[in-house]
Design a protein around this motif. Structure first.
Motif, PDB file in Angstrom:
ATOM      1  N   LEU A 106       0.726  -1.133   0.412  1.00 48.32           N
ATOM      2  CA  LEU A 106       0.012  -0.189   0.159  1.00 48.32           C
ATOM      3  C   LEU A 106       0.607   0.852  -0.214  1.00 48.32           C
ATOM      4  O   LEU A 106       1.875   1.787   0.957  1.00 48.32           O
ATOM      5  N   ILE A 107       0.931   2.062  -0.690  1.00 47.53           N
ATOM      6  CA  ILE A 107       1.465   3.529  -0.978  1.00 47.53           C
ATOM      7  C   ILE A 107       0.959   4.803  -0.539  1.00 47.53           C
ATOM      8  O   ILE A 107      -0.189   4.930  -1.907  1.00 47.53           O
ATOM      9  N   VAL A 108       0.798   5.697   0.074  1.00 45.54           N
ATOM     10  CA  VAL A 108       0.671   6.220   0.603  1.00 45.54           C
ATOM     11  C   VAL A 108       1.569   7.942   0.396  1.00 45.54           C
ATOM     12  O   VAL A 108       2.274   8.046   0.522  1.00 45.54           O
ATOM     13  N   SER A 110     -11.242  -2.607  -0.305  1.00 44.70           N
ATOM     14  CA  SER A 110     -10.741  -1.825  -1.976  1.00 44.70           C
ATOM     15  C   SER A 110      -9.797  -2.132  -2.140  1.00 44.70           C
ATOM     16  O   SER A 110      -9.249  -3.331  -2.778  1.00 44.70           O
ATOM     17  N   ALA A 111      -8.940  -1.453  -1.727  1.00 41.10           N
ATOM     18  CA  ALA A 111      -7.599  -1.473  -1.928  1.00 41.10           C
ATOM     19  C   ALA A 111      -6.253  -2.699  -2.061  1.00 41.10           C
ATOM     20  O   ALA A 111      -5.743  -3.208  -2.132  1.00 41.10           O
ATOM     21  N   LEU A 112      -7.096  -3.253   0.004  1.00 38.42           N
ATOM     22  CA  LEU A 112      -6.003  -4.222   0.115  1.00 38.42           C
ATOM     23  C   LEU A 112      -7.215  -5.739  -1.058  1.00 38.42           C
ATOM     24  O   LEU A 112      -6.525  -6.566  -1.035  1.00 38.42           O
ATOM     25  N   TYR A 155      -0.840  -1.142  -4.928  1.00 36.06           N
ATOM     26  CA  TYR A 155      -1.665   0.273  -4.636  1.00 36.06           C
ATOM     27  C   TYR A 155      -1.754   1.536  -4.419  1.00 36.06           C
ATOM     28  O   TYR A 155      -0.785   0.854  -2.995  1.00 36.06           O
ATOM     29  N   VAL A 156      -2.207   2.792  -4.618  1.00 37.76           N
ATOM     30  CA  VAL A 156      -1.900   3.672  -4.026  1.00 37.76           C
ATOM     31  C   VAL A 156      -3.351   4.486  -3.727  1.00 37.76           C
ATOM     32  O   VAL A 156      -3.957   4.782  -3.844  1.00 37.76           O
ATOM     33  N   LEU A 157      -2.976   5.140  -2.921  1.00 33.70           N
ATOM     34  CA  LEU A 157      -3.841   6.344  -1.961  1.00 33.70           C
ATOM     35  C   LEU A 157      -3.567   7.732  -1.830  1.00 33.70           C
ATOM     36  O   LEU A 157      -2.357   7.925  -1.757  1.00 33.70           O
ATOM     37  N   LEU A 158      -3.657   8.068  -3.335  1.00 33.52           N
ATOM     38  CA  LEU A 158      -3.912   9.943  -2.382  1.00 33.52           C
ATOM     39  C   LEU A 158      -4.188  10.646  -1.608  1.00 33.52           C
ATOM     40  O   LEU A 158      -5.544  10.085  -1.443  1.00 33.52           O
TER      41      LEU A 158
END
Length: 178
Positions: A100-102, A151-153, A163-166
């Protein structure tokens, strides 16, 4: 006043989903989240790196040794530093490393920011799309955030890829350490 996401609630939700390793380069938009990680995370599970590409490499090693999903955080100006390790190491076509990329979204279109962030911010979504990187924008509401993280996971686990969270400006509320 618009509601904001508690960085402690976000952190605790990540822990509940077995995301317990954090690495990255601190960012002003992620300051409150970074403060939560600094205050609460075991020092063996949090590493601040000299550059963003190193964070991707460290997260990769963490995943290989534990089989768990790591979290990498950075400002979008560091996206250029993660492209090579994302494409040549982490890609589902190479070693298929889930993470997971924030990313703090400096220079987001329509939001006043420093001139050096405007160009990068304007192309952020298109850049992620061109990299084939699934992404979402982190909501400011905890229930919506839980849905986005879940959903990202699910995507991370089903594709074995990042998966990126902006994170937009003012997403997080102030972290009260008391």
């Amino acid at each position: 006043m618009t509601s904001r996401l508690s960085p402690l609630d976000f952190y605790n939700y990540l822990l509940s989903k077995d995301i317990t390793f954090f690495t990255g380069v601190p960012d002003s938009l992620l300051k409150e989240f970074n403060n939560v990680v600094l205050k609460n995370c075991n020092k063996n599970n949090h590493v601040i790196t000299a550059n963003e590409g190193s964070s991707i490499g460290l997260a990769t090693g963490y995943h290989f040794s534990t089989r768990k999903i790591p979290l990498v955080y950075l400002q979008n100006s560091g996206t250029g530093n993660i492209i090579n390790p994302l494409m040549s190491l982490v890609s589902k076509d190479v070693y298929a490393v889930p993470m997971l990329i924030v990313i703090g979204w400096r220079g987001e279109p329509g939001v006043k920011d420093e001139p050096q962030h405007v160009t990068q911010g304007a192309c952020m979504e298109e850049l992620l799309k061109s990299l084939g990187m699934p992404y979402d924008i982190l909501p400011t509401n905890l229930e919506e955030t839980k849905n986005v993280v879940d959903s990202a996971l699910n995507t991370i686990k089903s594709t074995s890829s990042p998966y990126v969270l902006l994170v937009k400006k003012n997403t997080f509320s102030k972290f009260n350490e008391t």
